[in-house]
Write an enzyme that holds these catalytic residues in place. Structure first.
Site, PDB file in Angstrom:
ATOM      1  N   SER A  81      12.964   3.893  -0.989  1.00 42.20           N
ATOM      2  CA  SER A  81      11.971   2.841  -0.700  1.00 42.20           C
ATOM      3  C   SER A  81      12.336   1.906   0.309  1.00 42.20           C
ATOM      4  CB  SER A  81      11.731   2.079  -2.014  1.00 42.20           C
ATOM      5  OG  SER A  81      10.855   1.247  -1.958  1.00 42.20           O
ATOM      6  N   LYS A  92      12.315   6.291  -8.844  1.00 42.70           N
ATOM      7  CA  LYS A  92      11.253   5.855  -7.733  1.00 42.70           C
ATOM      8  C   LYS A  92       9.773   5.786  -8.187  1.00 42.70           C
ATOM      9  CE  LYS A  92       9.903   4.619  -3.746  1.00 42.70           C
ATOM     10  NZ  LYS A  92       8.897   5.336  -2.910  1.00 42.70           N
ATOM     11  N   HIS A 121       9.308   2.621  -9.817  1.00 41.86           N
ATOM     12  CA  HIS A 121       9.554   1.420  -8.814  1.00 41.86           C
ATOM     13  C   HIS A 121       7.956   1.206  -8.182  1.00 41.86           C
ATOM     14  CE1 HIS A 121       9.194   0.477  -4.596  1.00 41.86           C
ATOM     15  NE2 HIS A 121      10.421  -0.360  -4.946  1.00 41.86           N
ATOM     16  N   ASN A 122       7.300   2.610  -7.843  1.00 45.41           N
ATOM     17  CA  ASN A 122       5.977   2.387  -7.218  1.00 45.41           C
ATOM     18  C   ASN A 122       4.984   1.961  -8.203  1.00 45.41           C
ATOM     19  OD1 ASN A 122       7.293   3.631  -5.110  1.00 45.41           O
ATOM     20  ND2 ASN A 122       5.690   4.978  -4.539  1.00 45.41           N
ATOM     21  N   GLU A 178       5.494  -1.815  -8.229  1.00 46.15           N
ATOM     22  CA  GLU A 178       4.901  -1.996  -6.843  1.00 46.15           C
ATOM     23  C   GLU A 178       3.184  -2.314  -7.058  1.00 46.15           C
ATOM     24  OE1 GLU A 178       6.178   0.285  -3.309  1.00 46.15           O
ATOM     25  OE2 GLU A 178       3.984   0.831  -3.163  1.00 46.15           O
TER      26      GLU A 178
HETATM   27  C1  6PG Z   1       8.140   2.625  -0.830  1.00 50.02           C
HETATM   28  C2  6PG Z   1       6.676   2.742  -0.948  1.00 50.02           C
HETATM   29  C3  6PG Z   1       6.119   4.052  -0.349  1.00 50.02           C
HETATM   30  C4  6PG Z   1       4.845   4.408  -0.386  1.00 50.02           C
HETATM   31  C5  6PG Z   1       3.773   3.526  -0.673  1.00 50.02           C
HETATM   32  C6  6PG Z   1       2.303   3.945  -0.644  1.00 50.02           C
HETATM   33  O1  6PG Z   1       8.745   2.231  -1.531  1.00 50.02           O
HETATM   34  O2  6PG Z   1       8.695   2.319   0.304  1.00 50.02           O
HETATM   35  O3  6PG Z   1       6.483   2.796  -2.473  1.00 50.02           O
HETATM   36  O4  6PG Z   1       7.070   5.095  -1.110  1.00 50.02           O
HETATM   37  O5  6PG Z   1       4.423   5.227   0.628  1.00 50.02           O
HETATM   38  O6  6PG Z   1       3.962   2.405  -1.703  1.00 50.02           O
HETATM   39  O7  6PG Z   1       1.683   4.211  -2.067  1.00 50.02           O
HETATM   40  P1  6PG Z   1       0.299   4.233  -2.238  1.00 50.02           P
HETATM   41  O8  6PG Z   1      -0.267   4.813  -0.971  1.00 50.02           O
HETATM   42  O9  6PG Z   1       0.168   5.125  -3.338  1.00 50.02           O
HETATM   43  O10 6PG Z   1      -0.230   2.835  -2.327  1.00 50.02           O
END
Ligand code: 6PG
Length: 475
Positions: free
Chosen positions: A128, A183, A186-187, A190
């Site tokens: 990430s 991960k 984590h997303n 996010e």
């Molecule tokens: C990271 C991000 C990455 C991901 C984006 C896009 O940890 O660097 O999570 O892995 O590409 O967050 O996610 P979405 O397109 O689903 O918003």
């Protein structure tokens, strides 16, 4: 064979990871489906370190020192399977394939098991931090066998971000799919974090009526306190940006339909299977879907809302919103950790939640000052039950809850949607409730389907004869 590690798939993430390894003194074999990209990397960044440019998969694998380590940075799904197969054909027992894409953890488990049968090691790892993180230091979440981490770990740790105390933001998360699972969550967090920030913005914008530039200043100010985080920081930057073409605020010229690649959805799907209420992540994922539902939004355009003239919101609410954001954010992280704990038990991963929090402190998208406190909380008591029960978080929420409740009530009154704030508050109130209406639901289930219930005053399973004399049967 001279390369320490290889990277295949040289789109932006792969390219930057390869450069990161090279900048840290490793000799990096590079490969891409079209050789032009490989050549371009050498032309542009060859002076940053030692690269071995290869044209074919066979040449790529041969260029690696044994036991070989080849990292895949291609699109998740069938592209990954194709590349794994091509690599495996040329590899020998003991060699290792590392998948750094956003793979689904179930695919990672399947691939790990299949390659293990062929005496190959497979490490699915979360990476990430976006483009910049990949180059300057991402957070890295490797799964796979302990044996694989023993030789790969030091290399990953050397290219990872470092927390303020010097700890690398990389540690062995657990076996097979554990790294990709963490991960994925984590997303999910996010998504939740971004939704909450979006709601805070919306309340300041539509609720109070502030302009984006002023809101940018407010976020920049918030970023100096307990909300200090990468996502708040970039929010301030996006809101301060002016569109060059129209001279309008940049945020006002973007189509308000949020896209998604799937990791948030996977998190929610898995949470439903495990029975973990990650309501914040679910609401955030659905909010993106709602924004993109053209047909429904078009159809709903004329629906009644409150009369804005009757509902003035004063600037006093700014600080309430900050506090609501912090409280909701704690809930979002608490729910994410619950899901990791549940999966760890389900799949026998033995994940250390404190170590997870620790490696999210820098490099990744959800990096935030308060992850230090989360690391400490899990470190002090791994059997907390819920992050919300940790003293520092329970007291933080106790202090913010009045603001949080006012914000949710005001939002409902003025008609600004806050699925993130509201669901987080409902989750909090649900958890702390002495009695829940679940008792009534059990009664209903027993009434229409003889689904039985348990009693608070004695052990056993019971059913009431609803259609007969309503006597209770002990089963
Ligand atoms: C990271 C991000 C990455 C991901 C984006 C896009 O940890 O660097 O999570 O892995 O590409 O967050 O996610 P979405 O397109 O689903 O918003």
């Amino acid at each position: 064979s001279s390369a320490d590690i290889g990277v295949t798939g040289l789109a932006v993430m792969g390219r930057n990871l390869a450069r990161n390894f090279a900048r840290n003194g490793y000799t990096v074999a590079i490969h891409n489906r079209s050789y032009a990209r490989t050549q371009e990397l050498v032309d542009q960044f060859g002076n940053e370190g030692s690269f071995v440019a290869t044209e074919t998969v066979a040449e790529f694998v041969k260029s690696l020192r044994r036991p070989r380590k080849a990292m895949i940075m291609v699109q998740a799904g069938t592209a990954t399977d194709t590349v794994i197969e091509a690599l495996a054909e040329h590899m020998e027992p003991g060699d290792m394939i590392i998948d750094g894409g956003n793979a689904h953890f179930a695919d990672t488990r399947r691939r790990e098991a299949a390659l293990r049968k062929r005496d190959l090691l497979f490490v699915g790892t979360g990476v990430s931090g976006g483009e910049e993180g990949a180059l300057l230091g991402p957070a890295i979440m490797p799964g796979g066998a302990t044996e694989a981490y023993a030789s790969l770990g030091p290399m990953l740790e050397s290219i990872a971000a470092r927390a303020a105390d010097g700890t690398p933001c990389c540690s062995h998360v657990g076996p097979d799919g554990a790294g990709h699972f963490v991960k994925m969550v984590h997303n999910g967090i996010e998504y939740s974090d971004m939704q909450l920030i979006g709601e805070a913005y919306d309340l300041l914008r539509r609720g109070i009526g502030l302009e984006p530039r002023r809101i940018s200043e407010i976020f920049a100010e918030w970023n100096k306190g307990e909300l200090d985080s990468y996502l708040i920081e970039i929010t301030a930057e996006v809101l301060a940006h002016t569109d060059a073409e129209t001279g309008s605020s940049f945020v006002d010229v973007i189509v308000d339909q949020a896209a998604q690649k799937g990791t948030g959805r996977w998190t929610v799907q898995n949470a439903l299977n495990l029975g973990v209420p990650v309501t914040g992540i679910a609401e955030a994922t659905f909010a993106r879907a709602l924004s993109s539902g053209n047909v429904q939004r078009e159809a709903a355009r004329q629906l009644a809302g409150p009369n804005p003239a009757e509902h003035e919101v004063s600037e006093d609410m700014i600080d309430d919103v900050r506090q609501a954001l912090f409280a909701s954010k704690i809930v979002a992280y608490a729910q994410g950790f619950d899901q990791i704990a549940a999966a760890s038990a389900e799949y026998d991963w033995n994940i250390d939640l404190g170590a997870c929090a620790s490696l999210w402190r820098e490099g990744c998208i959800i990096r935030a000052r308060f992850l230090d406190r989360i690391t400490e909380a899990w470190g002090a008591n791994p059997a907390l039950g819920s992050l919300l029960a940790a003293e520092e978080f329970s007291s933080a929420i106790a202090q913010t809850q009045d603001s949080w409740r006012r914000v949710v009530a005001t939002a409902a009154r003025v008609g600004v949607p806050t699925p993130g704030f509201s669901s987080a508050l409902s989750y909090y109130d649900g958890l702390r409730s002495e009695r829940l209406p679940a008792a009534l639901i059990q009664g209903q289930r027993d009434f229409f389907g003889a689904h039985t219930y348990r009693r608070i005053d004695k052990d056993g399973t019971f059913h009431t004869d609803w259609s007969g004399d309503r006597s209770e049967l002990s089963l």
